[in-house]
Write an enzyme that holds these catalytic residues in place. Structure first.
Site, mmCIF file in Angstrom:
data_model
loop_
_atom_site.group_PDB
_atom_site.id
_atom_site.type_symbol
_atom_site.label_atom_id
_atom_site.label_comp_id
_atom_site.label_asym_id
_atom_site.label_seq_id
_atom_site.Cartn_x
_atom_site.Cartn_y
_atom_site.Cartn_z
ATOM 1 N N SER A 193 -6.009 -3.277 8.283
ATOM 2 C CA SER A 193 -5.797 -1.959 7.680
ATOM 3 C C SER A 193 -7.009 -1.082 7.991
ATOM 4 C CB SER A 193 -5.542 -2.098 6.178
ATOM 5 O OG SER A 193 -5.052 -0.888 5.642
ATOM 6 N N ASP A 431 5.684 -3.121 7.959
ATOM 7 C CA ASP A 431 4.534 -2.522 7.270
ATOM 8 C C ASP A 431 4.920 -1.174 6.683
ATOM 9 O OD1 ASP A 431 1.997 -1.433 6.544
ATOM 10 O OD2 ASP A 431 1.035 -2.700 8.031
ATOM 11 N N HIS A 469 2.569 -4.804 4.557
ATOM 12 C CA HIS A 469 1.125 -4.594 4.556
ATOM 13 C C HIS A 469 0.466 -5.682 3.705
ATOM 14 C CE1 HIS A 469 -2.074 -2.009 5.930
ATOM 15 N NE2 HIS A 469 -2.631 -2.045 4.731
#
Length: 539
Positions: A193, A431, A469
């Site tokens: 990320s 995601d 995610h």
């Protein structure tokens, strides 16, 4: 052997013999300093505030014995008043393997990355337990991850964007050499990320400092993802009836699975053949639409709500260019299996709070709102629902400048390739925070520019169906550090890897982690819960 410190020998001392020549104790590290001249960007130098031995038998420690070093990097004298320190942690294992891993953060950072846990989005790979010296920082501010108000300090933005990476790296390496009397044989970076963006940032900006990088779900186009978040918020809350409630969020995923789950040969709750599913987008949209286009309840979506879906699904295209000629942020796979009904999804409330919150109003909009208020306009009272993304007026140049400072879209990574650096990128196709389509576009551009053979020599790119995610239907454990280290030190490039599911309901099932653009397709025989039953197949 007790952690009495390491020392003796030169930079060519084999890792296996380093401990025998230790001359510095862990306690000796307390109070150590690193002069500003040893750090590649302007600082006031660094200092160690504490150094303590963590024993292998200490409660909660599964990393073996190590020296835990806590310190700070102070701003240069020329820095603006109020610029925060960069706080860091460095872990020096007794059974050192001679290598170091800088570990990336997440979100807006603001807390020290301890370096004691697994690589983000790669559970099963814990560098400190594997013998690496590890380190990380808070990126130059504390807290404020919800509102991003640290960005009112311009120097803090620069640190968050890229400067803390170099400052922390150089400080850690100086302290590692003081402790072990040698520099690391290999230098790695690993994160996801924001940490993935940081990984790509060091590839682009500080290529000579790293031999290998793991960049999972990298927030490459940081400005783009924040602006798309504003676009989504404007559709959900700025358009009457645009908000999609939780029941309808779940309905979207169910409709997608009904149409696409079996396209990979296995009905397992995972959309693996994303390309085939994308071809069905109009069919899925038609199935979701309320017959009249008006909201008639939780069994369908109104036209206004489908407009919010489009704001998520479609690319954000700007009539001006951000840094490196980028004018697009690729949209999300909401109609290809990404689940926006969780804690990082669209939120739970049709009422817009002031300021918006992740829980009530969705991650993407809440973060985009804060970005406009604190990074872009420096106006905490800004009404982001009425911010004109296409015509930002006086803020257009600011958006361009920020996209260079906080972002990793530079297409030129030739210096990293030339120095022999290796790069592993992994991104979940479901995601809901960082669009995998941005990463795919960046990778495809590298192939178009340099050719597949050249890219294969230093990049491995994996897409993971069903993975969000860090959440989702399939969240694989995989040993990222071993794959990277073997590539760097032995020349063994990773090919198909195997991921073992960490989701509670399906824990232990396995799937191949396929190199882009292939996906895992069920062979038609064998257990659907075993990786060997799948073949990586071109869409």
């Amino acid at each position: 052997m007790l952690l009495a410190g390491c020392g003796g020998g030169d930079d060519n001392t084999p890792a296996s013999s380093q401990q025998a020549a230790q001359t510095v104790t862990c306690a000796d590290m307390s109070g150590k300093t690193v002069p500003a001249a040893s750090i590649g960007l302007a600082t006031g130098g660094a200092s160690v505030t504490s150094a303590t031995v963590v024993k292998a038998t200490d409660a909660g420690n599964s990393n073996g014995e190590y020296c835990k070093v806590i310190g700070k990097i102070t701003p240069a004298a020329s820095a603006a008043a109020g610029t925060p320190d960069i706080n860091f942690e460095l872990n020096l294992p007794t059974a050192w393997n001679g290598k170091a891993v800088q570990m990336g953060g997440g979100g807006y950072n603001g807390t020290v990355v301890t370096g004691t846990t697994a690589v983000s989005f790669a559970p099963g790979s814990v560098p400190l337990a594997q013998g690496y010296a590890t380190f990380g920082s808070d990126s130059g501010h504390t807290g404020n991850s919800a509102t991003a108000d640290f960005a009112l300090n311009e120097a803090a933005i620069n640190n968050f964007g890229f400067e803390h990476l170099k400052k922390t790296h150089d400080t850690a390496f100086a302290l590692i050499k003081q402790f072990y009397a040698k520099s690391p044989d290999k230098s790695y970076f690993a994160g996801a990320s924001t940490g993935g963006r940081e990984g790509m940032t060091v590839v682009e900006r500080f290529a000579s400092d790293y031999d290998g990088v793991i960049a999972n779900a990298p927030a490459l186009n940081f400005s783009g993802v924040r602006l798309q978040g504003v676009k989504i918020g404007q559709a959900a809350y700025g358009t009457p009836g645009g908000y999609i409630n939780t029941a309808k969020q779940k309905l979207i995923l169910k409709t997608v699975l009904d149409n696409c789950d079996a396209d990979d040969g296995a009905t397992d709750g995972i959309v693996s053949n994303v390309a085939a599913c994308r071809a069905k987008a109009s069919t899925i949209t038609a199935a979701l639409r309320c017959p009249s286009g008006a909201d008639t309840g939780d069994s369908c979506l109104s036209d206004a709500q489908l407009g919010t879906v489009a704001a998520i699904q479609d690319d954000l295209v700007l009539p001006y260019q951000l840094a490196y000629g980028v004018n697009r942020h690729q949209g999300y796979n909401i109609l290809q299996g990404a689940d926006f009904s969780g804690g990082l999804g669209l939120g739970t409330s049709a009422t817009l709070l002031s300021p918006p919150t992740v829980a009530a109003n969705g991650y993407l909009y809440a973060q985009g709102d804060g970005y406009l208020k604190y990074f872009v306009t420096k106006n905490p009272s800004l009404d982001s629902l009425h911010f004109d993304l296409n015509n930002p007026g006086q803020y257009q140049q600011r958006l361009v400048d920020l996209s260079a400072t906080v972002g990793a879209m530079n297409p030129d990574i030739s210096a990293y390739r030339s120095r022999g650096g290796k790069l592993i990128i992994l991104h979940g196709l479901a995601d809901e925070v960082i669009s995998p389509n941005v990463t795919i576009a960046y990778y495809n551009a590298q192939v178009a520019k340099d050719g597949q053979s050249a890219v294969d020599s230093y990049i491995r790119f994996y897409n993971v169906p069903g993975m969000g995610h860090g959440d989702g239907t399939f969240v694989p454990a995989w040993d990222a550090m071993t794959a990277l280290d073997k590539w760097v030190t032995q020349g063994t490039a990773p090919d198909v890897l195997v991921g073992t599911d960490t989701v509670t309901a399906t824990s232990g099932r396995s799937r191949p982690l396929c190199r882009y653009p292939t996906y895992p397709r069920y062979k038609g025989s064998g257990s659907i819960n075993v990786a060997d039953s799948y073949a990586c197949t071109a869409p």
